[in-house]
Design a protein around this motif. Structure first.
Motif, PDB file in Angstrom:
ATOM      1  N   UNK A 196       7.272  -7.992   9.596  1.00 14.17           N
ATOM      2  CA  UNK A 196       7.109  -6.606   9.156  1.00 14.17           C
ATOM      3  C   UNK A 196       7.775  -5.696  10.172  1.00 14.17           C
ATOM      4  N   UNK A 197       8.286  -4.548   9.693  1.00 19.18           N
ATOM      5  CA  UNK A 197       8.943  -3.646  10.614  1.00 19.18           C
ATOM      6  C   UNK A 197       8.643  -2.213  10.221  1.00 19.18           C
ATOM      7  N   UNK A 198       8.161  -1.454  11.165  1.00 17.31           N
ATOM      8  CA  UNK A 198       8.080  -0.013  11.019  1.00 17.31           C
ATOM      9  C   UNK A 198       7.437   0.437   9.709  1.00 17.31           C
ATOM     10  N   UNK A 199       6.223  -0.014   9.478  1.00 19.56           N
ATOM     11  CA  UNK A 199       5.544   0.365   8.232  1.00 19.56           C
ATOM     12  C   UNK A 199       4.612   1.541   8.486  1.00 19.56           C
ATOM     13  N   UNK A 200       4.822   2.601   7.732  1.00 17.40           N
ATOM     14  CA  UNK A 200       3.957   3.776   7.805  1.00 17.40           C
ATOM     15  C   UNK A 200       3.380   4.024   6.427  1.00 17.40           C
ATOM     16  N   UNK A 201       2.061   4.206   6.382  1.00 20.98           N
ATOM     17  CA  UNK A 201       1.432   4.382   5.078  1.00 20.98           C
ATOM     18  C   UNK A 201       0.086   5.070   5.260  1.00 20.98           C
ATOM     19  N   UNK A 202      -0.208   5.976   4.336  1.00 22.36           N
ATOM     20  CA  UNK A 202      -1.532   6.592   4.324  1.00 22.36           C
ATOM     21  C   UNK A 202      -2.181   6.302   2.984  1.00 22.36           C
ATOM     22  N   UNK A 203      -3.416   5.886   3.026  1.00 25.25           N
ATOM     23  CA  UNK A 203      -4.148   5.635   1.787  1.00 25.25           C
ATOM     24  C   UNK A 203      -5.325   6.594   1.741  1.00 25.25           C
ATOM     25  N   UNK A 204      -5.480   7.253   0.576  1.00 21.16           N
ATOM     26  CA  UNK A 204      -6.535   8.253   0.442  1.00 21.16           C
ATOM     27  C   UNK A 204      -7.813   7.642  -0.094  1.00 21.16           C
ATOM     28  N   UNK A 205      -8.908   8.318   0.188  1.00 18.45           N
ATOM     29  CA  UNK A 205     -10.211   7.846  -0.266  1.00 18.45           C
ATOM     30  C   UNK A 205     -10.236   7.748  -1.794  1.00 18.45           C
ATOM     31  N   UNK A 206     -10.727   6.613  -2.304  1.00 17.38           N
ATOM     32  CA  UNK A 206     -10.855   6.427  -3.744  1.00 17.38           C
ATOM     33  C   UNK A 206      -9.565   6.033  -4.442  1.00 17.38           C
ATOM     34  N   UNK A 207      -8.504   5.900  -3.673  1.00 22.44           N
ATOM     35  CA  UNK A 207      -7.215   5.574  -4.261  1.00 22.44           C
ATOM     36  C   UNK A 207      -7.090   4.063  -4.504  1.00 22.44           C
ATOM     37  N   UNK A 208      -6.242   3.707  -5.470  1.00 20.64           N
ATOM     38  CA  UNK A 208      -5.919   2.293  -5.700  1.00 20.64           C
ATOM     39  C   UNK A 208      -4.435   2.116  -5.421  1.00 20.64           C
ATOM     40  N   UNK A 209      -4.117   1.423  -4.352  1.00 22.19           N
ATOM     41  CA  UNK A 209      -2.717   1.270  -3.950  1.00 22.19           C
ATOM     42  C   UNK A 209      -2.312  -0.196  -4.061  1.00 22.19           C
ATOM     43  N   UNK A 210      -1.135  -0.436  -4.648  1.00 22.59           N
ATOM     44  CA  UNK A 210      -0.632  -1.815  -4.710  1.00 22.59           C
ATOM     45  C   UNK A 210       0.586  -1.960  -3.823  1.00 22.59           C
ATOM     46  N   UNK A 211       0.721  -3.134  -3.271  1.00 23.19           N
ATOM     47  CA  UNK A 211       1.907  -3.436  -2.475  1.00 23.19           C
ATOM     48  C   UNK A 211       2.621  -4.598  -3.146  1.00 23.19           C
ATOM     49  N   UNK A 212       3.867  -4.368  -3.556  1.00 26.74           N
ATOM     50  CA  UNK A 212       4.655  -5.460  -4.140  1.00 26.74           C
ATOM     51  C   UNK A 212       5.893  -5.662  -3.272  1.00 26.74           C
ATOM     52  N   UNK A 213       6.467  -6.828  -3.411  1.00 28.23           N
ATOM     53  CA  UNK A 213       7.660  -7.106  -2.623  1.00 28.23           C
ATOM     54  C   UNK A 213       8.128  -8.510  -2.893  1.00 28.23           C
TER      55      UNK A 213
END
Lengths: 255, 280
Positions: free
Chosen positions: A24-41
């Motif tokens: 992994x390199x230089x990953x920046x991410x903010x997840x908000x309360x109650x949110x549903x976030x998916x990560x694909x790759x």
């Protein structure tokens, strides 16, 4: 909205005798309360590694993970983890399985037990509480596994390919089922999946990672403006196909 | 369809089984009986033939013994009060041997699982000890421990311990890593991984080791008794051989067969009790 999970410049390198593998390199991410976030790759881009880092099971080589502003240094009670298979222990009854996390955290109290019973009742497993996992269907087992995670009352759920061990029909039904439970219990969810359709149907945002070393390639806001959104309903929206094709192109899959 | 029919006839016939199913059940039952009958017949014929050939002096009963002489020998031994004593000594040594072998083996396997360093250091030693014919150690045990039950049990341990360690450790290592990860996601410690996952998941492996150890313990005990003892079935066999009393040898071997089979069945029963209950 409140930021609940914050990833700052996450980088991860695996060491081996043959050299160094940057995952992994230089990953920046903010997840908000109650949110549903998916990560694909693309496969091998470090998606699951990223979840292990967020959960505190793995320390990143560089960068920080903050949960509610606090730095993560190890497994936290605020985070629940769902693995690919349900991993219900076949020597324990469903009730005993559901209480596993509490046992480990040494917090089996009467009120915690009541909460476990409440969850089992609400999600239709109470009559199986004293049965063994082998007597449950695949979908029911996955639901029991989610309840096992929910009983410790985490605010954030990490789903690591949590549905990929199920057959397609069961998977669609379990998607709806688990989505419903996560929304009802007001949890924040971060899901890793290789299934583009699954990620679009369940998430508020889809994060696309690049090939190894994985870094954020793009972010897709999913907003179908549905009342009582469910994964199945989302799949029927015409725009669904557009988003699917867009992500598919970005993943740039070559066989 | 089945449930419909059941409803229709429920007031007439409480449980309706189709004719085909009845036929099938009957044929299964008959097959089972036939197998059991043949098994018993083989035993009866073998002993009958043995008795007949010996009685007609076609074979020399002084060398082959014969069933009626075996019964007589059992009776004499019993009258002398020695029979139960010999059986008791041998069975006791065997039980101590396989229980100790399994428990010690499991404990050592836990240590090796716990520490990667110890495990790596121990590996070549385990490999060498595993390939060594343990019987070669017999004289050493006798000199060190003395000619008695303790040396016999040491012999038994020598035979079963290393196998148990390797078997149980291997069982630990094939447990799904994700199950361990699950415990870790709840913040579980290494000790909790051991007690919540590794040990309960390995119960079938440990019971299996116990089963293997029953057999190995018999080997250890009999070899031990050959070497040193003053009592026990192994002693009777060696003694019988030395004084050319084949009746005594055959009797002891026969009792050994029965005792070993019973003990194995005991472990199988224990397995059912401990495992099947949980996994329906």
């Amino acid at each position: 909205m409140k930021v609940i999970v914050e990833l700052q410049n996450i980088g991860m390198k695996y060491q081996s005798l043959n050299g160094e593998i940057p995952a992994l390199e230089n990953i920046n991410l903010e997840v908000y309360e109650g949110e549903f976030v998916s990560i694909v790759g693309p496969s091998g881009c470090g998606k699951s590694t990223l979840l292990s880092i967020i959960s505190g099971l793995l320390a990143p080589t560089s960068g920080n993970v903050l949960i509610e502003g606090e730095q993560v240094t190890g497994p936290s009670k605020k985070v629940g983890y769902m693995l690919q298979k349900d991993h219900l222990f076949d020597w324990r009854t469903i009730m005993q399985n559901v209480l596993l996390g509490l046992e480990i955290q040494k917090s089996v109290t009467p009120s915690a037990k009541q909460y476990a019973e409440h969850l089992l009742r609400t999600y239709g497993l109470i009559e199986f509480a004293h049965k063994y996992p082998s007597q449950l269907s695949g979908g029911m087992r996955q639901r029991a596994a989610l309840i096992r995670t929910l009983v410790t009352n985490p605010q954030i759920l990490l789903l690591d390919e949590a549905f990929s061990a199920l057959d397609y029909q069961t998977r669609l039904a379990v998607n709806d089922d688990i989505y419903d439970i996560i929304k009802k219990e007001h949890k924040t969810a971060i899901m890793v999946t290789h299934d583009i359709a699954e990620s679009i149907s369940m998430s508020d945002r889809v994060i696309v990672l690049t090939r190894r070393p994985g870094t954020v390639k793009s972010v897709h806001e999913i907003n179908f403006q549905l009342d009582n959104r469910t994964p199945l309903k989302s799949r029927k929206v015409p725009k669904f196909q557009n988003v699917f094709e867009c992500i598919w192109k970005e993943l740039d899959v070559h066989v | 369809m089945f449930s419909l029919r059941q409803k229709d006839n429920s007031d007439l016939v409480p449980e309706t089984i189709s004719l085909e199913h009845k036929k099938y059940l009957k044929s299964v039952q008959r097959q089972k009986l036939l197998v059991r009958f043949t098994q018993i017949m083989i035993l009866v014929l073998a002993f009958g033939l043995w008795e007949l050939l010996a009685s007609l002096k076609i074979v020399d009963p002084f060398i082959t013994s014969q069933p009626s002489r075996i019964i007589k020998t059992i009776n004499t031994l019993y009258q002398e009060g020695a029979l139960l004593h010999h059986i008791y000594i041998t069975c006791l040594e065997t039980i101590i041997g396989f229980v100790l072998g399994t428990v010690l083996g499991t404990v050592i396997a836990i240590i090796l699982w716990w520490s990667d360093f110890i495990s790596k250091v121990a590996e070549p030693y385990l490999v060498i000890l595993n390939s060594l014919p343990k019987i070669a150690l017999g004289p050493i045990f006798i000199v060190w421990i003395g000619a008695g039950p303790a040396a016999i049990i040491a012999m038994t341990l020598a035979i079963s311990l290393i196998v148990t360690i390797l078997e149980v450790l291997n069982g630990f290592l094939v447990i799904d890593k994700e199950k361990i990860k699950l415990v870790q996601t709840f913040g579980g410690t290494k000790l909790q991984v051991m007690t919540k996952v590794i040990l309960p998941a390995s119960l079938p492996t440990i019971i299996n080791a116990l089963k293997i150890n029953v057999g190995l313990s018999w080997v250890g005990v009999i070899v031990g008794e050959f070497l040193v003892s003053k009592a026990g079935l192994g002693y009777l066999i060696v003694y019988g051989g030395q004084v050319f009393k084949l009746d005594l040898v055959m009797t002891s071997v026969l009792i050994l067969c029965i005792a070993a089979a019973l003990m194995y069945q005991g472990v199988v029963y224990l397995e059912k009790l401990l495992i099947t209950r949980h996994r329906e």
